[in-house]
Scaffold this motif. Structure first.
Motif, PDB file in Angstrom:
ATOM      1  N   LYS A 133      16.903   4.394   1.051  1.00  0.00           N
ATOM      2  CA  LYS A 133      15.287   4.307   0.603  1.00  0.00           C
ATOM      3  C   LYS A 133      14.732   5.665   1.472  1.00  0.00           C
ATOM      4  O   LYS A 133      15.305   6.530   1.976  1.00  0.00           O
ATOM      5  N   ARG A 134      13.697   6.073   0.312  1.00  0.00           N
ATOM      6  CA  ARG A 134      13.040   7.393   0.779  1.00  0.00           C
ATOM      7  C   ARG A 134      11.628   6.973   1.030  1.00  0.00           C
ATOM      8  O   ARG A 134      10.683   6.140   0.747  1.00  0.00           O
ATOM      9  N   LEU A 135      11.174   7.988   2.136  1.00  0.00           N
ATOM     10  CA  LEU A 135       9.695   7.788   2.733  1.00  0.00           C
ATOM     11  C   LEU A 135       8.838   8.410   1.693  1.00  0.00           C
ATOM     12  O   LEU A 135       9.072   9.591   1.438  1.00  0.00           O
ATOM     13  N   LEU A 136       7.780   7.786   1.346  1.00  0.00           N
ATOM     14  CA  LEU A 136       6.830   8.474   0.372  1.00  0.00           C
ATOM     15  C   LEU A 136       5.362   8.330   1.376  1.00  0.00           C
ATOM     16  O   LEU A 136       4.843   7.222   1.513  1.00  0.00           O
ATOM     17  N   LEU A 137       4.905   9.360   1.815  1.00  0.00           N
ATOM     18  CA  LEU A 137       3.362   9.417   2.014  1.00  0.00           C
ATOM     19  C   LEU A 137       2.389   9.692   0.978  1.00  0.00           C
ATOM     20  O   LEU A 137       2.916  10.403   0.022  1.00  0.00           O
ATOM     21  N   HIS A 138       1.454   8.990   0.833  1.00  0.00           N
ATOM     22  CA  HIS A 138       0.357   9.629   0.050  1.00  0.00           C
ATOM     23  C   HIS A 138      -1.091   9.221   0.344  1.00  0.00           C
ATOM     24  O   HIS A 138      -1.164   8.543   1.437  1.00  0.00           O
ATOM     25  N   CYS A 139      -2.154   9.918  -0.363  1.00  0.00           N
ATOM     26  CA  CYS A 139      -3.408   9.746   0.120  1.00  0.00           C
ATOM     27  C   CYS A 139      -4.256   9.873  -1.123  1.00  0.00           C
ATOM     28  O   CYS A 139      -3.758   9.545  -2.211  1.00  0.00           O
ATOM     29  N   ARG A 140      -5.455  10.444  -1.062  1.00  0.00           N
ATOM     30  CA  ARG A 140      -6.398  10.240  -2.240  1.00  0.00           C
ATOM     31  C   ARG A 140      -5.839  11.554  -3.299  1.00  0.00           C
ATOM     32  O   ARG A 140      -5.768  11.269  -4.287  1.00  0.00           O
ATOM     33  N   GLY A 162      -1.715  12.813  -5.135  1.00  0.00           N
ATOM     34  CA  GLY A 162      -2.101  11.544  -4.330  1.00  0.00           C
ATOM     35  C   GLY A 162      -2.722  10.517  -5.646  1.00  0.00           C
ATOM     36  O   GLY A 162      -2.244  10.488  -6.728  1.00  0.00           O
ATOM     37  N   MET A 163      -3.428   9.585  -4.949  1.00  0.00           N
ATOM     38  CA  MET A 163      -3.779   8.639  -5.750  1.00  0.00           C
ATOM     39  C   MET A 163      -4.654   9.039  -7.108  1.00  0.00           C
ATOM     40  O   MET A 163      -4.523   8.300  -8.126  1.00  0.00           O
ATOM     41  N   LEU A 164      -5.432  10.138  -6.974  1.00  0.00           N
ATOM     42  CA  LEU A 164      -6.045  10.778  -8.016  1.00  0.00           C
ATOM     43  C   LEU A 164      -4.901  10.955  -9.213  1.00  0.00           C
ATOM     44  O   LEU A 164      -5.102  10.513 -10.362  1.00  0.00           O
ATOM     45  N   ALA A 165      -4.011  11.442  -9.154  1.00  0.00           N
ATOM     46  CA  ALA A 165      -2.676  11.733  -9.926  1.00  0.00           C
ATOM     47  C   ALA A 165      -1.956  10.367 -10.414  1.00  0.00           C
ATOM     48  O   ALA A 165      -1.873  10.102 -11.501  1.00  0.00           O
ATOM     49  N   TRP A 166      -1.960   9.535  -9.459  1.00  0.00           N
ATOM     50  CA  TRP A 166      -1.237   8.223  -9.774  1.00  0.00           C
ATOM     51  C   TRP A 166      -2.105   7.502 -10.820  1.00  0.00           C
ATOM     52  O   TRP A 166      -1.801   6.818 -11.832  1.00  0.00           O
ATOM     53  N   VAL A 167      -3.445   7.425 -10.564  1.00  0.00           N
ATOM     54  CA  VAL A 167      -4.339   6.644 -11.461  1.00  0.00           C
ATOM     55  C   VAL A 167      -4.523   7.303 -12.944  1.00  0.00           C
ATOM     56  O   VAL A 167      -4.618   6.693 -13.977  1.00  0.00           O
ATOM     57  N   ALA A 189      13.634   1.401  -8.689  1.00  0.00           N
ATOM     58  CA  ALA A 189      14.976   1.147  -8.217  1.00  0.00           C
ATOM     59  C   ALA A 189      14.906   0.596  -6.818  1.00  0.00           C
ATOM     60  O   ALA A 189      15.947   0.706  -6.032  1.00  0.00           O
ATOM     61  N   ASP A 190      13.874   0.334  -6.242  1.00  0.00           N
ATOM     62  CA  ASP A 190      13.549  -0.304  -4.865  1.00  0.00           C
ATOM     63  C   ASP A 190      14.001   0.856  -3.908  1.00  0.00           C
ATOM     64  O   ASP A 190      14.928   0.346  -2.994  1.00  0.00           O
ATOM     65  N   GLU A 191      13.745   2.026  -4.202  1.00  0.00           N
ATOM     66  CA  GLU A 191      14.234   3.003  -3.351  1.00  0.00           C
ATOM     67  C   GLU A 191      13.051   3.626  -2.445  1.00  0.00           C
ATOM     68  O   GLU A 191      13.152   4.739  -1.644  1.00  0.00           O
ATOM     69  N   ALA A 192      11.749   3.016  -2.419  1.00  0.00           N
ATOM     70  CA  ALA A 192      10.766   3.669  -1.693  1.00  0.00           C
ATOM     71  C   ALA A 192      10.444   2.831  -0.755  1.00  0.00           C
ATOM     72  O   ALA A 192       9.852   1.605  -0.922  1.00  0.00           O
ATOM     73  N   VAL A 193       9.893   3.595   0.525  1.00  0.00           N
ATOM     74  CA  VAL A 193       9.033   3.138   1.390  1.00  0.00           C
ATOM     75  C   VAL A 193       7.698   3.822   1.334  1.00  0.00           C
ATOM     76  O   VAL A 193       7.753   5.093   1.746  1.00  0.00           O
ATOM     77  N   ILE A 194       6.767   3.156   0.816  1.00  0.00           N
ATOM     78  CA  ILE A 194       5.477   3.764   0.705  1.00  0.00           C
ATOM     79  C   ILE A 194       4.363   3.618   1.785  1.00  0.00           C
ATOM     80  O   ILE A 194       4.112   2.294   2.152  1.00  0.00           O
ATOM     81  N   VAL A 195       4.012   4.920   2.197  1.00  0.00           N
ATOM     82  CA  VAL A 195       3.024   4.848   3.310  1.00  0.00           C
ATOM     83  C   VAL A 195       1.516   5.472   2.926  1.00  0.00           C
ATOM     84  O   VAL A 195       1.737   6.407   2.516  1.00  0.00           O
ATOM     85  N   ASP A 196       0.644   4.669   2.971  1.00  0.00           N
ATOM     86  CA  ASP A 196      -0.666   5.271   2.612  1.00  0.00           C
ATOM     87  C   ASP A 196      -1.571   5.352   3.573  1.00  0.00           C
ATOM     88  O   ASP A 196      -1.858   4.693   4.360  1.00  0.00           O
ATOM     89  N   VAL A 197      -1.888   6.914   3.566  1.00  0.00           N
ATOM     90  CA  VAL A 197      -2.566   7.274   4.927  1.00  0.00           C
ATOM     91  C   VAL A 197      -4.188   7.443   4.728  1.00  0.00           C
ATOM     92  O   VAL A 197      -4.809   8.019   5.504  1.00  0.00           O
TER      93      VAL A 197
END
Length: 111
Positions: A61-68, A95-100, A19-27
């Protein structure tokens, strides 16, 4: 942690991206990001995290932070709260573990 901070699952984030609602920040660190990352994610490594460098989060938009694994993004969220950030802060559960593991799409920087 503050009620401003919410854990969200992969499916929710996929819906936000669609929906183009996310601003994703990878830390994660640069080498992790370069190995694979979520398309469109902004890199802001925790080792040099500065709330002033956070990309703008437009209305709607929604801020999303993620890491490993969702630990470092918790530290980043705490830094944002300490800096006076007033908006909602979303963290990718697992994090990315769940994403993958969920088979969600990644950009492979090794190609």
């Amino acid at each position: 942690m503050s009620e401003q901070v919410k854990m969200v699952d992969v499916d929710t984030v996929l819906d936000w991206i669609k929906a183009d609602e996310a601003v994703i920040v990878d830390v994660r660190e640069r080498h992790e990001y370069e190995a694979e990352h979520i398309a469109g994610a902004h890199l802001l490594p925790l080792s040099e995290f500065d709330p002033a460098r956070l990309p703008s989060v437009p209305a709607g938009k929604r801020l999303l932070l993620h890491c490993r694994s969702a630990n470092r993004c918790g530290v980043a969220a705490a830094h944002l709260l300490e800096s006076g950030y007033k908006g909602e802060i979303n963290r990718l559960a697992g994090g990315m573990l769940a994403w993958v593991a969920a088979g969600a799409p990644v950009v492979d920087g090794r190609d």
